[in-house]
Each structure stands twice: as structure tokens, then as C-alpha cells.
Design a protein around this motif. Sequence first.
Motif, short mmCIF file in Angstrom:
data_model
loop_
_atom_site.label_atom_id
_atom_site.label_comp_id
_atom_site.label_asym_id
_atom_site.label_seq_id
_atom_site.Cartn_x
_atom_site.Cartn_y
_atom_site.Cartn_z
N GLY A 483 -73.58 30.45 -62.45
CA GLY A 483 -72.67 31.32 -63.17
C GLY A 483 -73.14 32.76 -63.11
N SER A 511 -76.85 33.14 -74.00
CA SER A 511 -75.92 32.36 -73.18
C SER A 511 -76.40 30.92 -73.08
N THR A 515 -74.68 26.57 -68.44
CA THR A 515 -73.45 27.13 -67.86
C THR A 515 -73.45 28.65 -67.79
N GLU A 517 -72.50 30.54 -70.12
CA GLU A 517 -71.41 31.04 -70.94
C GLU A 517 -71.98 31.73 -72.17
N GLU A 518 -71.32 32.81 -72.61
CA GLU A 518 -71.81 33.62 -73.73
C GLU A 518 -71.77 32.84 -75.04
#
Length: 525
Positions: A483, A511, A515, A517-518
Amino acid sequence: MKTDGRRIVFVDGSMLRVVDAASREPVGSVSLGVVGGKILLSGDAVLVLAAARTERAGSRAVPGDSGVSRALLLLVDLAGSPRVVSRYEADRGSLVDARLTAGTARVVLRSTPRIVFPALPSIDDAAVRIKANQAVIDETPFSAWLPSFTSTSGATRVPVEIGCGQVVRPAAYSGAALLSILTFDLGSRSPSPSRSPSRSPSRSPSGLSRLALGSGDPVTVVADGDTVYANGTSLYVANDQRWRLDRLPGRAALPVPPSTDIYRFTTTGSRPPAYAAAGSVPGFLINQYALSEWDGHLRVATTFNNQSAVRVLNNSLTQVGLVDGLGKREQIRSVRFIADRGYVVTFKQTDPLYTLDLSSPTAPRVTGELKITGYSAHLQPAGDGRLIGIGQEADPNGRTEGTQISLFDISDPATPRRLAQHHIPGGQSEAEYDPHALLWWPATKLLVLPLTTYNSIDAGDGAAAGPGALGLRVDDDTIREVGTIERPEVRRSMVLGDVLWTLYDGGLQASSLSTMEELNWLPNT
């Protein structure tokens, strides 16, 4: 950015900030008064390495001294609300580097004689200028040649005197500067047990912090230096002689052949280091990774006259082994030593990765060579006979084409192989020249590096775009993208538990480790 497992401590401009890793919330900050740089963390003590600027008009300093920089060390107590409790200043000094080993910080400072020569703007006669300068030198007290430090704790400001017994002089001249190694024992400043970082500070009955820098016990050598390597029992300072030139107008450069002087200090516990030896090798180092001590011997990789070599020196810094002829008409781009093996990348048009057998100090030898396009600017050990290279891809003519990440199989030293490659056209990464910007997390085989891409292959030609950080999963024989983090100016990354933390000029982001993701965004406000 540093962590002790429960707190994240980082410098944002002139602010030092603390974040609680469990709650992912800020718990404190303190103004440093100056722009901070590198930090060392031990328990409740944070040592901030910074520089203060002072201008001097109407005078001219000795060669090599701009006269505007002062090294500044700030000690911050984290037991409760962070606060600066002690300062250490060097007059006319600059920071070379620092290391922290088992709670003991060793800081290398460079200083120059405090001699101010007359400006003489209306005199063109060189002989008159020289005579005036000589008169200033004759009148300068001996103390002006020695480093000058000041240690402050609370309202107490104490000058740190350097005596002749604390100064050593190598046999060969190595510039007009002096190197001082300071020692600060931060190991006894253990973190306050089970106290939330946001609660009241732990202070002595008098209200003063229990932390102080003290004198630093300076050990000084009459030499210059720019590269520091340490392994816990030895500390080395190297001086690249390419820069030892007389730059004053009308003066020719000193006829100094390209070489690197090296000074070895022994280090034991929290005691001051002891000067042990001096030596010199032809050529120049690329960075600290070109130095490595193993089994009582120092391995040094240098480039000299467009070819490179690895030399093996004993404890007296006398050469006992040599393997040369690496990358003829090329220069070293990266080096990594792992136990009794060495890996050297040279480049001009193609990238030979050399594997070296260094098990015999007196008979080092090349065991293998891999030629590929591009080069690796940093080599990261990845375990199990694997090595990761971060650098630039290039066409057959040596024209760079953007960031590349390579996975090498080095299990057979005779036949190194590239197993996988990930190329980002037009990309540049700070990790190519600052390994601190790179994160390698072996537990999940995650590689995170800051990344900027340009809309033209020529680096810097065109507008910057692309992610701020790129995450890659580097398995046994593959590299795949996990990512990206879409924030500009990523500076550092770290992992705590299952959270990936990334530091930017504008804030701190948490994160998902799996992944990217935040989870949280903490702006620096």
C-alpha cells in the motif's frame, strides 16, 4: 523519531512532541527554542542534538570555520510534562554525529580555534595580510586553541575546561580542527514505572529535575572528522581528506592526496573513551557503512583513482589485508558488512554487486560478482541469505530512470543473484542517501520507504507527485506492493504492535501494519 515501546518521541521543527502509543493521542510537548535534529532516547531522558546560529560581522575566521554555528545539546525530562532541564553548548563547534549504547550517549563535536583575523578590506598586499594575521596568532592565548563548552542545569551555568591532559595529537597533521567526544550516562534515567506520560512529573523535593548533563568528560584529539562508526566497544572517527583545502582567495589548494584518516577510541560502560590508535587509507568513504569491525579487525571500503578496495586493519589501524580492483573506472555506491562477509556496489553505467570473503583478515578475496543495470545506494540485510538493495534503475548508458528495489540471493557467495525487482519510474527516495528514513520490519517482511515521483524521468525535472510512502512485502523471492500513504514529506517510519507510525513535516499518522490504511492522524498543532 524514537520510541521506548509505550511513547513515541519526535522533533517537529523547534518542538519536541510525545505521543502515547496505546491511546494514539498526544500527551505532551515542549519548545526547544531552536530547530532540533537527531534525538537519543533512554528511559525518561531525551538528548536532542541541535545547532544555534550566531553571526559575526567585520571579521574573518580561520579556514574551515564559518563562525556562525554552535553545537547545542538539550536534555529533556519526560517524567511527566516534558521540559528542557539541561543544556550543553559548544562555542564555535558543530555536531559530527552521536551514538547511544546501553544508556550511554557519546557525542562527537568538531571545534576550531577561536581566532578572529582582521578583515582588512582595503589591503591587497598578501604579505601585509599575512603579517597582520601572524600578529593576531602571536597575541592569541593558548586557551583560544582549545574547545570551549558550557553546561547549564537549572540556573547554574558552568564552563567546561579542557586541559592538556584531555587532548591527544596524532603523528600526522589532519587539519586545524579539534574533535571532542563527550560522554553522558543516560542509563540511570529509567522510565517512571506505570505512570501515564500525561501525569504530573517526578521531581526531587527541591522541585529540580533529577536529570543533568554535567561536564560530558571531554576527550579531544587534534584532528578533523566527518564520519562516525561505533560497535559498543570501539568508536571510530574518520576524516575524508578530500575537503582539507585552503579556500582563502589567492591561495592554492594544499597538495593533499585523497585519503581518509581514521581514529580509534575504546569504549567501556559509561566511562569516557580512551584514544587508542590512528591510521590512514587511500581514497574516501561513502558513509559509515563503509566501516565495520569484526573479530578485532576494522574493514574499510574506499574509492581511490576511480577504483575501489576493501582494506583490513588491525587494532593499531595498520593494514594487514587488501582486496582491490573493484569497479575499475567506477565509484562505490553502497557497502554492507555482515559478519565475515562483505558486499560492495560500484557504478558508472552498470552495477556490479561484489561478494567478499573476509574470514581471513590477511587474505580477503572476491568470491562473486553480479552485473545489472542501475545501482543500489543502500543495502539492507534481510536474513536467510537475502539482501535488499534500494537505489536507482538506469539504462545501459548509466542514465538513471527512477527508484528501484532489488531482492538479492547471497546464499551462495560465488553466484549472487537478483530474485526480484520493483521499479518506480521517475522516483526518488530519501532512503537512498539516509538509511534512517528506511523501515525494514522482519516480523512481517515489510519494507517502507519515503517516495517522491516526478512527471519526467530526469530527477527534479517537472512537478513532484505520487505517494509520500510506499510499503512493500519482500518475501523469499518476490517483492509486492502492500500500500501507499498519500501524504507529502514522509521523514521516518516505525512499528509498534500492529500499528505503522509515519512522521511527516506536518504531523504523525498511525496506519494498519497489514494494509497501511489510516487509523489516526495527529497534526502538529
